[in-house]
Each structure stands twice: as structure tokens, then as C-alpha cells.
Write a protein that holds these residues in place. Structure first.
Motif, short mmCIF file in Angstrom:
data_model
loop_
_atom_site.label_atom_id
_atom_site.label_comp_id
_atom_site.label_asym_id
_atom_site.label_seq_id
_atom_site.Cartn_x
_atom_site.Cartn_y
_atom_site.Cartn_z
N ALA A 76 12.04 -38.56 8.64
CA ALA A 76 12.52 -37.35 7.98
C ALA A 76 13.70 -36.76 8.73
O ALA A 76 13.68 -36.65 9.95
CB ALA A 76 11.39 -36.32 7.91
N THR A 77 14.72 -36.38 7.98
CA THR A 77 15.86 -35.65 8.53
C THR A 77 15.59 -34.18 8.25
O THR A 77 15.69 -33.73 7.11
CB THR A 77 17.18 -36.12 7.89
N TYR A 78 15.20 -33.44 9.28
CA TYR A 78 14.76 -32.06 9.10
C TYR A 78 15.87 -31.04 9.26
O TYR A 78 15.70 -29.86 8.96
CB TYR A 78 13.59 -31.74 10.05
N LEU A 81 1.85 -34.28 11.16
CA LEU A 81 1.39 -33.78 12.46
C LEU A 81 0.17 -32.87 12.34
O LEU A 81 -0.23 -32.23 13.31
CB LEU A 81 2.53 -33.03 13.17
N ARG A 82 -0.44 -32.85 11.16
CA ARG A 82 -1.61 -31.99 10.92
C ARG A 82 -2.78 -32.38 11.82
O ARG A 82 -2.79 -33.46 12.41
CB ARG A 82 -2.03 -32.08 9.46
N GLY A 91 11.24 -40.23 13.44
CA GLY A 91 10.31 -41.21 12.89
C GLY A 91 8.96 -41.04 13.57
O GLY A 91 8.90 -40.86 14.78
N PHE A 92 7.89 -41.06 12.77
CA PHE A 92 6.53 -40.89 13.30
C PHE A 92 5.60 -41.96 12.74
O PHE A 92 5.74 -42.40 11.60
CB PHE A 92 5.95 -39.54 12.88
N ASP A 138 7.02 -32.17 5.29
CA ASP A 138 6.52 -33.53 5.49
C ASP A 138 6.12 -33.76 6.95
O ASP A 138 5.10 -34.39 7.23
CB ASP A 138 7.57 -34.55 5.08
N ILE A 139 6.93 -33.26 7.88
CA ILE A 139 6.62 -33.40 9.31
C ILE A 139 5.34 -32.64 9.64
O ILE A 139 4.46 -33.15 10.33
CB ILE A 139 7.81 -32.93 10.18
#
Length: 188
Positions: free
Chosen positions: A58-60, A78-79, A46-47, A73-74
Motif C-alpha cells: 500500500a502507498t499510504y 495490522l489489526r 509491503g506486509f 488497508d494497513i
């Protein structure tokens, strides 16, 4: 309907645009939603991006493999918030965050101070501050500056150091801890 149940129905991609209202809803979600690791639920993070107010759950990794959509998505959240540039984050960094979250027993999402940094952004920051490395691992997607609202900053730092999985920087005046997947070292 509550925001929490609406968010659950929307799924992980829709979570990205919820902003501050969504961050408040995250407060009430169980720890397993914020970061978890296990054979049944994969690896979930979670972010909350402190610059854009975006949130993401997100479950990566699940069922023995990486979820490309979740990783995309992550990478988006985090861009580099200064330029908008998206970069592929280091997967061992994500694993480090899952383990760090589990060890601290946090119930909150990671608050992102800085994820990926473009060379342009890094150069600008380095020229303005002696605390920014000219060859920062942020430019390789191997570093992140974070905090957890329910974990003391000192505890977050000590836990990361004990993991011995990379670099750990401590910035109490700026209220964040830096973690990376470079060589094991510490500063601050």
C-alpha cells in the motif's frame, strides 16, 4: 498469467487476501514495491501477516497527502489477530518502517508478528509472559513486532537503534524486533 502480473492488475486492496501464494510472488518484486519513499512514488509499505497469511502492498502517502484507503488497508492487516479489532496505527510508525526498510536495503515485505493489540489481548499476553508490558504501545497503535527475511535480525535491530526514533526491543529466540514511536530506548 503469473500471480505477480495478476497481483499487479488487482491493485493494493485486492492484495490483502492473497495469502501464502501471494507472499511467494512478493519474493520476486523489486525493493521499490516493498517499501519506498520519494517524491514520485510516495511512501509505500509491503506486509505479510504471519498469523493470517494476508499480504498487502500500500502507498499510504502520495502527492503531499495521506491516502485514507491505503491507511485503512494497513490498519486492517495490522489489526489484533486474536480479536479482529482494527485500530488506527500511528502514522509516524509507518514512516519509521519506510525508513527502516530503505536503510536495510531489504527486498522483502515486513513480516508482522504483532501490530495493534487490544487491551484484552495485551492483558492476556502480559499475564502469561513477563516480556509483555502492561501498558504496551501496541495498544495505542504505536508499536509493531517485525522481521525481514533478507535482513539478519541483529542488523535490523542495529539499524533501528541507529535511527533513534523510538524504542527497539530485540527478541532473537522469538525471531523478531520490536519498534515503536515512544521515547528512545532499547532492550533485549
Amino acid at each position: 498469467m503469473s500471480q505477480r502480473s495478476d497481483a499487479a492488475k488487482l491493485g493494493r486492496r485486492a492484495f490483502l487476501g492473497f495469502g501464502l501464494a501471494g507472499a511467494a510472488a512478493l519474493t520476486f518484486m523489486p525493493r521499490a514495491v516493498m517499501a519506498s519513499s520519494g517524491p514520485l512514488n510516495g511512501r509505500t509499505l509491503g506486509f505479510f501477516n504471519t498469523h493470517t497469511s494476508e499480504i498487502l502492498k500500500a502507498t499510504y502517502w502520495r502527492d503531499g497527502g495521506y491516502d485514507k484507503g491505503a491507511i485503512k488497508d494497513i490498519n486492517q492487516i495490522l489489526r489484533d489477530h486474536r480479536t479482529g479489532e482494527v485500530y488506527g496505527m500511528d502514522l509516524p510508525l509507518l514512516d519509521l518502517l519506510v525508513d527502516l526498510h530503505r536503510r536495510t536495503e531489504s527486498r522483502k515485505p515486513f513480516e508482522i508478528i504483532s501490530g495493534y493489540r487490544s487491551p484484552q489481548s495485551n492483558a492476556t499476553l502480559a499475564s502469561a509472559s513477563g516480556g509483555v508490558a502492561k501498558k504496551s504501545l501496541h495498544m495505542q497503535g504505536k508499536a509493531i513486532d517485525i522481521r525481514l527475511r533478507d535482513v539478519k535480525l541483529k542488523t535490523l535491530r542495529e539499524t533501528a537503534i541507529a535511527m533513534k526514533t523510538g524504542g527497539v526491543g530485540y527478541y532473537p529466540k522469538s525471531d523478531f524486533v520490536h519498534v515503536d514511536t515512544g521515547r528512545v530506548r532499547q532492550w533485549g
